[in-house]
Enzyme design. Structure first.
Site, PDB file in Angstrom:
ATOM      1  N   ARG A 244      27.814  17.953   7.130  1.00 24.12           N
ATOM      2  CA  ARG A 244      27.271  17.735   8.466  1.00 24.12           C
ATOM      3  C   ARG A 244      26.872  16.275   8.605  1.00 24.12           C
ATOM      4  O   ARG A 244      26.407  15.659   7.639  1.00 24.12           O
ATOM      5  CB  ARG A 244      25.997  18.572   8.687  1.00 24.12           C
ATOM      6  N   GLU A 273      27.848  13.091  16.321  1.00 23.01           N
ATOM      7  CA  GLU A 273      29.254  13.260  16.702  1.00 23.01           C
ATOM      8  C   GLU A 273      29.375  14.012  18.036  1.00 23.01           C
ATOM      9  O   GLU A 273      28.502  14.816  18.353  1.00 23.01           O
ATOM     10  CB  GLU A 273      30.027  13.999  15.592  1.00 23.01           C
ATOM     11  N   HIS A 291      36.001  16.018  12.387  1.00 22.78           N
ATOM     12  CA  HIS A 291      35.430  17.339  12.065  1.00 22.78           C
ATOM     13  C   HIS A 291      36.521  18.433  12.082  1.00 22.78           C
ATOM     14  O   HIS A 291      36.448  19.391  12.869  1.00 22.78           O
ATOM     15  CB  HIS A 291      34.289  17.684  13.044  1.00 22.78           C
TER      16      HIS A 291
END
Ligand code: 8YV
Length: 332
Positions: A244, A273, A291
């Site tokens: 993360r 993000e 991601h």
């Protein structure tokens, strides 16, 4: 079972596989977002009025304020293994069931983590940019020399299911020495299966040739890797984060990459993000991906299916497959 004869009302907050949506529509009254419109927190709260359940992805925040504004909500089913987008204590206090999507993404995500680590160590992105820019004129003995994966020391911070998957790949596939640090030590059988040796965090940072981060994000893990931790790493080391954003202090990392404090980084997740720290966009020795560690069609379909199955099971039986909290009394 639901007390009235009307169908439970469900919000699906992002576009998902049509065949999974169809299963929900067969049983529930569904509001979907197949247009994949961007919803603010206020939009999400408004759409959740009168809804009994929601299928979220990791990007939608289920906060205490939202829960207070949506008293009818009974279940939030996340299409992600991480659930730091849920305020779990607030959900539990309000009797809201939370579920996540573990296991179905473990091997796919471990594949990607290993690939990103290799791309980082072998400078694949940097050298590809060089080639595409027309800068490749001739071979030279030290052009884009990186560091070896085979035989190197793999360090894993956060040894859950995905961390163990990466450890197995490194140990069995690449003859790596595997060291790890975790809140709790694995039992001896699991350590042996991964060929992994438990060390304290400073030893992990100091000895790893390739450090991979797999911690869940929480206030406790915020900036687990910052300037002080980067200073403990080898100047030849690489850092890979597929866990993360926020686990790494991205500004400190960009500085460490630019100054040569560590050799390179591979990042699939970022603080704030989809925004990316501007300094990370200008340092050459970093591989950046948006991601996508769990992004294979099979796995994303399985994640969506598991989230849907949690909703279906909950409204049929009061049980769920993969809970993230335990409730005293089930509300349906
Ligand atoms: C998801 C992830 O794709 O499962 C997780 O925790 O980080 C990813 O696999 C992402 O969270 C979007 O739901």
């Amino acid at each position: 079972m639901t007390s009235s004869s009307s169908k439970p009302r469900i919000l699906v907050s992002r576009a998902i596989f049509p065949e999974v949506l169809a299963q929900l529509e067969a049983v529930f009254e569904v509001e979907h977002n197949q247009a994949d419109a961007v919803w603010s927190a206020q939009d999400l709260t408004a759409r959740l009025q009168g809804k009994d359940g929601v299928l979220t992805t990791g990007g939608e925040r289920i906060s205490a304020e939202l829960l207070q504004a949506c008293p009818q909500l009974k279940i939030c089913a996340n299409m992600a293994v991480g659930f730091n987008n849920f305020d779990v204590p607030a959900m539990t206090a309000r009797g809201v069931q939370g579920t996540n999507a573990p296991d179905v993404l473990t091997e796919t995500t471990a594949d990607f983590g290993f690939a990103l680590m290799m791309a980082t160590a072998r400078r694949m992105a940097e050298s590809e940019h060089f080639l595409r820019a027309g800068l490749w004129k001739r071979w030279s003995y030290d052009m884009f020399c990186g560091s070896d994966i085979h035989g190197a020391t793999l360090g894993i911070l956060g040894m859950g299911r995905i961390g163990q998957g990466i450890a197995r790949r490194g140990f069995h596939g690449f003859g790596m020495k595997v060291i790890y640090h975790n809140r709790s030590r694995l039992d001896a059988g699991l350590e042996a299966a991964c060929g992994a040796q438990y060390v304290d965090k400073s030893t992990l940072l100091a000895q790893a040739d390739h450090l991979v981060l797999l911690l869940p994000y929480s206030a406790e893990s915020h900036h687990s890797i910052g300037a002080a931790e980067l200073a403990l790493m080898k100047p030849t080391a690489t850092l890979t984060n597929i866990a993360r954003g926020g686990i790494v202090d991205d500004a400190a990392l960009a500085h460490a990459l630019r100054s040569g404090q560590i050799a390179a980084a591979g990042l699939d997740v970022f603080e704030g993000e989809p925004q990316v720290h501007p300094d990370l966009l200008t340092v050459p020795n970093v591989v950046l991906t948006p991601h996508i560690a769990s992004a294979t069609l099979n796995t994303r379909r399985a994640m969506a299916q598991l989230a849907a199955d949690n909703l279906l099971r909950f409204f049929a039986t009061g049980e769920v497959l993969t809970p993230v909290n335990t409730l005293g009394a089930v509300r349906r």
